[in-house]
Write an enzyme that holds these catalytic residues in place. Structure first.
Site, mmCIF file in Angstrom:
data_model
loop_
_atom_site.group_PDB
_atom_site.id
_atom_site.type_symbol
_atom_site.label_atom_id
_atom_site.label_comp_id
_atom_site.label_asym_id
_atom_site.label_seq_id
_atom_site.Cartn_x
_atom_site.Cartn_y
_atom_site.Cartn_z
ATOM 1 N N GLY A 57 0.821 -1.220 0.000
ATOM 2 C CA GLY A 57 0.000 0.000 0.000
ATOM 3 C C GLY A 57 0.850 1.264 0.000
ATOM 4 N N TYR A 58 0.158 2.378 0.091
ATOM 5 C CA TYR A 58 0.813 3.691 -0.017
ATOM 6 C C TYR A 58 1.911 3.882 1.039
ATOM 7 C CZ TYR A 58 1.083 8.847 0.297
ATOM 8 O OH TYR A 58 1.505 10.146 0.364
ATOM 9 N N SER A 92 -4.265 6.379 13.815
ATOM 10 C CA SER A 92 -4.610 7.579 13.048
ATOM 11 C C SER A 92 -4.973 8.720 13.986
ATOM 12 C CB SER A 92 -5.815 7.246 12.165
ATOM 13 O OG SER A 92 -6.389 8.423 11.649
ATOM 14 N N PHE A 151 0.170 -2.570 8.689
ATOM 15 C CA PHE A 151 -0.554 -1.559 7.903
ATOM 16 C C PHE A 151 -1.881 -2.090 7.362
ATOM 17 C CE2 PHE A 151 3.951 -0.371 7.066
ATOM 18 C CZ PHE A 151 3.920 0.966 7.410
ATOM 19 N N TYR A 180 -14.604 3.402 10.490
ATOM 20 C CA TYR A 180 -13.152 3.310 10.274
ATOM 21 C C TYR A 180 -12.409 3.775 11.531
ATOM 22 C CZ TYR A 180 -8.511 4.922 8.985
ATOM 23 O OH TYR A 180 -7.153 5.160 8.980
ATOM 24 N N TYR A 219 -0.916 8.556 12.770
ATOM 25 C CA TYR A 219 -0.508 9.370 11.621
ATOM 26 C C TYR A 219 -1.447 10.546 11.468
ATOM 27 C CZ TYR A 219 1.125 4.673 10.064
ATOM 28 O OH TYR A 219 1.650 3.421 9.965
ATOM 29 N N LYS A 256 -9.817 1.831 14.623
ATOM 30 C CA LYS A 256 -8.503 2.252 15.145
ATOM 31 C C LYS A 256 -8.541 2.360 16.673
ATOM 32 C CE LYS A 256 -6.492 2.571 11.130
ATOM 33 N NZ LYS A 256 -5.590 1.484 10.698
ATOM 34 N N LEU A 275 -7.371 15.031 -0.458
ATOM 35 C CA LEU A 275 -7.059 16.287 -1.138
ATOM 36 C C LEU A 275 -5.897 16.189 -2.133
ATOM 37 C CD1 LEU A 275 -7.589 19.323 -1.416
ATOM 38 C CD2 LEU A 275 -6.079 19.684 0.549
HETATM 39 P P1 NAD Z 1 -3.444 1.504 1.544
HETATM 40 O O1 NAD Z 1 -4.850 1.098 1.279
HETATM 41 O O2 NAD Z 1 -2.655 2.102 0.434
HETATM 42 O O3 NAD Z 1 -2.628 0.241 2.104
HETATM 43 C C1 NAD Z 1 -3.225 -0.785 2.878
HETATM 44 C C2 NAD Z 1 -2.767 -2.104 2.293
HETATM 45 O O4 NAD Z 1 -3.353 -3.164 3.073
HETATM 46 C C3 NAD Z 1 -3.211 -2.298 0.848
HETATM 47 O O5 NAD Z 1 -2.108 -2.703 0.068
HETATM 48 C C4 NAD Z 1 -4.271 -3.392 0.936
HETATM 49 O O6 NAD Z 1 -4.299 -4.201 -0.227
HETATM 50 C C5 NAD Z 1 -3.819 -4.159 2.176
HETATM 51 N N1 NAD Z 1 -4.872 -4.909 2.860
HETATM 52 C C6 NAD Z 1 -6.075 -4.462 3.295
HETATM 53 N N2 NAD Z 1 -6.740 -5.457 3.911
HETATM 54 C C7 NAD Z 1 -5.932 -6.543 3.874
HETATM 55 C C8 NAD Z 1 -6.059 -7.881 4.345
HETATM 56 N N3 NAD Z 1 -7.153 -8.308 4.975
HETATM 57 N N4 NAD Z 1 -5.022 -8.737 4.137
HETATM 58 C C9 NAD Z 1 -3.895 -8.335 3.486
HETATM 59 N N5 NAD Z 1 -3.732 -7.090 3.015
HETATM 60 C C10 NAD Z 1 -4.741 -6.194 3.219
HETATM 61 O O7 NAD Z 1 -3.466 2.474 2.804
HETATM 62 P P2 NAD Z 1 -2.314 3.385 3.412
HETATM 63 O O8 NAD Z 1 -2.675 4.803 3.142
HETATM 64 O O9 NAD Z 1 -0.992 2.881 3.019
HETATM 65 O O10 NAD Z 1 -2.582 3.126 4.956
HETATM 66 C C11 NAD Z 1 -1.896 2.111 5.668
HETATM 67 C C12 NAD Z 1 -2.445 2.037 7.081
HETATM 68 O O11 NAD Z 1 -2.312 3.331 7.680
HETATM 69 C C13 NAD Z 1 -3.935 1.694 7.145
HETATM 70 O O12 NAD Z 1 -4.134 0.869 8.273
HETATM 71 C C14 NAD Z 1 -4.597 3.031 7.341
HETATM 72 O O13 NAD Z 1 -5.806 2.925 8.019
HETATM 73 C C15 NAD Z 1 -3.564 3.762 8.182
HETATM 74 N N6 NAD Z 1 -3.660 5.236 8.081
HETATM 75 C C16 NAD Z 1 -3.570 5.836 6.845
HETATM 76 C C17 NAD Z 1 -3.692 7.220 6.755
HETATM 77 C C18 NAD Z 1 -3.612 7.912 5.420
HETATM 78 O O14 NAD Z 1 -3.932 9.112 5.361
HETATM 79 N N7 NAD Z 1 -3.191 7.263 4.346
HETATM 80 C C19 NAD Z 1 -3.890 8.001 7.912
HETATM 81 C C20 NAD Z 1 -3.951 7.354 9.146
HETATM 82 C C21 NAD Z 1 -3.833 5.959 9.224
HETATM 83 N N1 UFG Z 2 -10.751 18.474 0.781
HETATM 84 C C1 UFG Z 2 -11.310 19.319 -0.140
HETATM 85 N N2 UFG Z 2 -11.626 18.823 -1.365
HETATM 86 C C2 UFG Z 2 -11.392 17.521 -1.717
HETATM 87 C C3 UFG Z 2 -10.804 16.656 -0.756
HETATM 88 C C4 UFG Z 2 -10.507 17.171 0.485
HETATM 89 O O1 UFG Z 2 -11.539 20.498 0.138
HETATM 90 O O2 UFG Z 2 -11.725 17.123 -2.849
HETATM 91 C C5 UFG Z 2 -10.402 19.003 2.113
HETATM 92 C C6 UFG Z 2 -11.163 18.332 3.234
HETATM 93 O O3 UFG Z 2 -12.395 18.962 3.431
HETATM 94 C C7 UFG Z 2 -10.188 18.518 4.397
HETATM 95 C C8 UFG Z 2 -8.805 18.498 3.736
HETATM 96 O O4 UFG Z 2 -9.036 18.749 2.350
HETATM 97 O O5 UFG Z 2 -10.391 19.780 4.951
HETATM 98 C C9 UFG Z 2 -8.082 17.181 3.882
HETATM 99 O O6 UFG Z 2 -8.959 16.132 3.473
HETATM 100 P P1 UFG Z 2 -8.450 14.640 3.235
HETATM 101 O O7 UFG Z 2 -9.622 13.842 2.788
HETATM 102 O O8 UFG Z 2 -7.237 14.641 2.369
HETATM 103 O O9 UFG Z 2 -7.956 14.193 4.681
HETATM 104 P P2 UFG Z 2 -8.766 14.094 6.059
HETATM 105 O O10 UFG Z 2 -8.059 14.988 7.013
HETATM 106 O O11 UFG Z 2 -10.202 14.313 5.884
HETATM 107 O O12 UFG Z 2 -8.620 12.546 6.420
HETATM 108 C C10 UFG Z 2 -7.365 11.937 6.683
HETATM 109 C C11 UFG Z 2 -7.388 10.461 6.279
HETATM 110 C C12 UFG Z 2 -8.365 9.698 7.122
HETATM 111 C C13 UFG Z 2 -8.078 9.896 8.577
HETATM 112 C C14 UFG Z 2 -8.029 11.364 8.911
HETATM 113 C C15 UFG Z 2 -7.549 11.524 10.316
HETATM 114 O O13 UFG Z 2 -7.758 10.356 4.915
HETATM 115 O O14 UFG Z 2 -8.196 8.312 6.844
HETATM 116 O O15 UFG Z 2 -7.095 12.032 8.045
HETATM 117 O O16 UFG Z 2 -7.434 12.844 10.667
HETATM 118 F F1 UFG Z 2 -9.051 9.318 9.339
#
Ligand code: NAD
Ligand code: UFG
Length: 335
Positions: free
Chosen positions: A10-11, A124, A80, A148, A176, A152, A199
């Protein structure tokens, strides 16, 4: 040292695998590619010159995970794997609870059977819920506003309870804030299927001409320009935080939470303007309604991570914008 990285394709996981491999760790990825591409391990290998071992499994599949632990001597796990879309979690909550909780429980049971006693978990900022004021500190009460977020909160509790019952176990809960940006190679980045919810991937696709315009969700918040503030951090800085967390886990037992953020709030419009300026591109936008569930401001107090993990986010918003743009351009060039 061998690290099992669940969700490693993943990311955030893929960037963390790069940092691990570049710092001498052996890496095993367990991922079902539910939200990632099977070519990610090959991209990681192109960047690092080292190929991670890959198990294409569902982490909640007990026998499959058992095989991973039987075939490898795993020293620690970075967990993750999980589903992460807030809106989707409200529409299909059972899938989120089933996936995110089952993966964690199966993982902990398997780790226990194999005497593996260190985990770093992807939590998160969402666990701070709607009632705490910013900047958030780790001692604040946790809650959530969507399924979601509750997964967490619940998983953090499961890990705390497990540590209380197993004195030799170490769980590092990394909260994060908003990871954005991409690997400088352009080979890894945030590449959601369909229309992005977040965003930065949305802005990048508008700049690339793949989407017509950005809608800014509300400009009547009580912030300096009326748009929401978030604590954006570069995904490579975030990835490095996991190496610090592994070192912390090796030296401590018990469950401990850490905020991984910069401590600075950046508004939606500030991010859009930085993207335009740094990359010399247009990002057409309109002001729309507020999005349900958005908080006016979300930013960390990162002092605990700075002090105890010896970690600090180093890259700037300009770096994040530059790398996100390079990634999407590379994607476009690849077709
Ligand atoms: P992502 O979706 O890119 O990566 C998650 C990976 O987990 C994916 O590759 C997916 O295929 C894999 N996956 C999901 N369920 C699975 C399962 N049952 N078995 C095996 N693989 C599985 O997400 P990300 O942005 O890399 O986030 C990673 C972690 O960080 C997640 O737990 C997410 O909730 C947490 N997180 C992400 C953010 C964010 O903004 N990206 C913020 C806070 C927390
Ligand atoms: N936003 C826009 N336009 C868009 C997308 C987002 O204006 O098309 C704004 C949102 O309203 C927010 C900001 O950009 O004010 C950031 O939005 P994101 O969706 O990028 O991020 P969030 O802060 O809403 O959410 C992220 C993660 C969630 C996590 C959360 C925890 O995506 O998984 O942070 O704070 F739960």
């Amino acid at each position: 040292m061998t690290i099992l990285v669940t969700g490693g394709a993943g990311y955030i996981g893929s960037h963390t695998c790069v940092e691990l491999l570049q710092n001498g760790y052996d890496v095993i990825i367990a991922d079902n590619f539910d939200n990632s591409s099977p070519d990610v391990p090959e991209r990681i290998a192109r960047i690092t010159g080292k190929t991670p071992k890959v198990y294409a499994i569902d982490v909640s599949d007990g026998p499959a995970l058992e095989r991973v632990f039987t075939e490898n001597a795993i020293d620690a796990v970075i967990h993750f794997a999980g589903l992460k879309a807030v809106g989707e979690s409200c529409r299909i909550p059972l899938r989120y609870y089933r996936n995110n909780l089952d993966t964690t429980l199966t993982l902990l049971e398997t780790m226990e059977r194999h005497g593996c006693a260190r985990i770093v978990f992807s939590s998160s900022a969402t666990v701070y819920g709607p009632k705490n004021g910013c900047p958030y500190t780790e001692d604040m009460d946790t809650s959530a506003t969507n399924p979601y977020g509750w997964t967490k909160v619940m998983i953090e509790q499961i890990l705390r309870d497990y540590c209380a019952a197993n004195s030799g176990f170490s769980a590092v809960l990394l909260r994060y804030f908003n990871p954005i940006g991409a690997h400088a190679s352009g080979l890894l980045g945030d590449d959601p299927n369909g229309i992005p919810n977040n965003l930065m991937p949305y802005v990048a696709r508008v700049a690339a001409g793949q989407l017509p315009k950005l809608t800014v969700f509300g400009n009547d918040y009580p912030t300096r320009d009326g748009t929401c503030l978030r604590d954006y951090l570069h995904v490579v800085d975030l990835a490095k935080g996991h190496l610090s967390a592994l070192e912390y886990a090796a030296a401590h037992t018990g469950a401990e939470a850490f905020n991984l953020g910069t401590g600075d709030g950046v508004s939606v419009l500030e991010l859009v303007h930085a993207f335009r300026k740094v990359n010399g591109v247009e990002v057409p936008y309109v002001i729309g309604d507020r999005r349900d569930g958005d908080l006016a401001e979300v930013y960390a107090n990162p002092t605990r991570a700075n002090d105890a993990l010896h970690w600090r986010a180093e890259k700037s918003v300009d770096d994040m914008c530059r790398d996100a743009w390079h990634f999407i351009q590379t994607r476009v060039a690849e077709g």
